[in-house]
Design a protein around this motif. Sequence first.
Motif, short mmCIF file in Angstrom:
data_model
loop_
_atom_site.label_atom_id
_atom_site.label_comp_id
_atom_site.label_asym_id
_atom_site.label_seq_id
_atom_site.Cartn_x
_atom_site.Cartn_y
_atom_site.Cartn_z
N PRO A 41 0.75 -1.18 -0.02
CA PRO A 41 0.02 0.11 0.08
C PRO A 41 0.88 1.14 -0.01
O PRO A 41 1.81 1.21 0.72
CB PRO A 41 -0.75 -0.20 1.34
N SER A 42 0.42 2.31 -0.68
CA SER A 42 1.06 3.66 -0.82
C SER A 42 1.06 4.45 0.33
O SER A 42 1.96 5.26 0.48
CB SER A 42 0.43 4.20 -2.07
N SER A 43 0.05 4.14 1.44
CA SER A 43 0.18 5.16 2.45
C SER A 43 1.33 4.93 3.34
O SER A 43 1.74 3.94 3.58
CB SER A 43 -1.02 4.85 3.36
N LYS A 49 4.14 -3.46 3.86
CA LYS A 49 4.07 -3.35 2.55
C LYS A 49 3.85 -4.61 1.71
O LYS A 49 4.55 -5.57 2.36
CB LYS A 49 5.31 -2.51 1.89
N LEU A 50 3.27 -4.73 0.79
CA LEU A 50 3.12 -5.92 -0.09
C LEU A 50 4.04 -5.97 -1.34
O LEU A 50 4.72 -6.98 -1.73
CB LEU A 50 1.91 -6.26 -0.49
N VAL A 51 4.48 -4.68 -1.77
CA VAL A 51 5.23 -4.47 -2.91
C VAL A 51 5.94 -3.43 -2.91
O VAL A 51 5.64 -2.41 -2.44
CB VAL A 51 4.24 -4.54 -4.44
N LYS A 52 7.29 -3.69 -3.42
CA LYS A 52 7.93 -2.24 -3.65
C LYS A 52 8.92 -2.04 -4.74
O LYS A 52 9.25 -3.33 -5.37
CB LYS A 52 8.98 -2.23 -2.56
N VAL A 53 8.89 -1.09 -5.68
CA VAL A 53 9.31 -0.98 -6.81
C VAL A 53 10.58 0.28 -6.78
O VAL A 53 10.15 1.25 -6.40
CB VAL A 53 8.35 -0.69 -7.84
N TYR A 88 6.66 -9.09 -1.28
CA TYR A 88 6.71 -9.70 0.36
C TYR A 88 5.92 -10.73 0.66
O TYR A 88 6.07 -11.16 1.54
CB TYR A 88 6.65 -8.23 1.23
N LYS A 89 4.93 -10.94 -0.38
CA LYS A 89 4.15 -11.95 -0.21
C LYS A 89 3.90 -12.59 -1.31
O LYS A 89 3.92 -11.83 -2.50
CB LYS A 89 2.77 -11.66 0.46
N ASP A 90 3.34 -13.82 -1.52
CA ASP A 90 2.82 -14.42 -2.79
C ASP A 90 1.85 -13.72 -3.48
O ASP A 90 0.97 -13.19 -2.77
CB ASP A 90 2.65 -16.06 -2.62
N MET A 91 1.89 -13.29 -4.57
CA MET A 91 0.95 -12.48 -5.28
C MET A 91 0.33 -13.07 -6.47
O MET A 91 1.01 -13.94 -7.23
CB MET A 91 1.14 -11.13 -5.36
N LYS A 92 -0.65 -12.38 -7.25
CA LYS A 92 -0.98 -12.70 -8.29
C LYS A 92 -0.71 -11.15 -9.00
O LYS A 92 -1.17 -10.11 -8.68
CB LYS A 92 -2.59 -13.03 -8.38
#
Length: 177
Positions: A41-43, A49-53, A88-92
């Motif tokens: 999440p961007s907040s 966090k789930l994803v970082k780019v 950071y987690k398995d995702m789709k």
Amino acid sequence: MKKSTLITSIACLFMMLLSVNMEAQKFSSLDKSPLDVTAYPSSSKETSKLVKVVYSRPQLKERELSTLVPNGKVWRTGANEAANITLYKDMKIGEKAVKAGEYSLFTIPGEKEWTIILNKDINVWGAYSYKETNDVIRISAPVSSGDSLEAFSIAFADDGTMYLGWDTVRVAVPFTI
């Protein structure tokens, strides 16, 4: 007298060494394609966090997007090093499952859709050493248009969709748990 001469000599030597050390520190000028980070999440209040780019942000500088990012060619999705994406987690991503981990993010631009690629090679410069055999996933993402952006940008919406934008091109890539 000898004591004060010794102290003065040591102080002068210390100042001389400090001066040499200060001059030895050369700082490069600002990168023309500065590094940026976006996350979902961007907040900033959400610490889990789930994803970082991590990517660099090239600028148009009155150039045509089609010459900077030609359709049909693998692009590093930014400037300098290939963009780096950490799950950071398995995702789709789209409809494809991806294990948690660190990947390079490549894209192949197209007029109506872009191919989004997660590749297991990391810490690579550009797309020069890109190897399709190391792709983890490839998905297609539709192209839409928006207001012109001078700098290439990546942002996440509240629903987990990652948006790539540059000039008037927008590409939406859905991420779900």
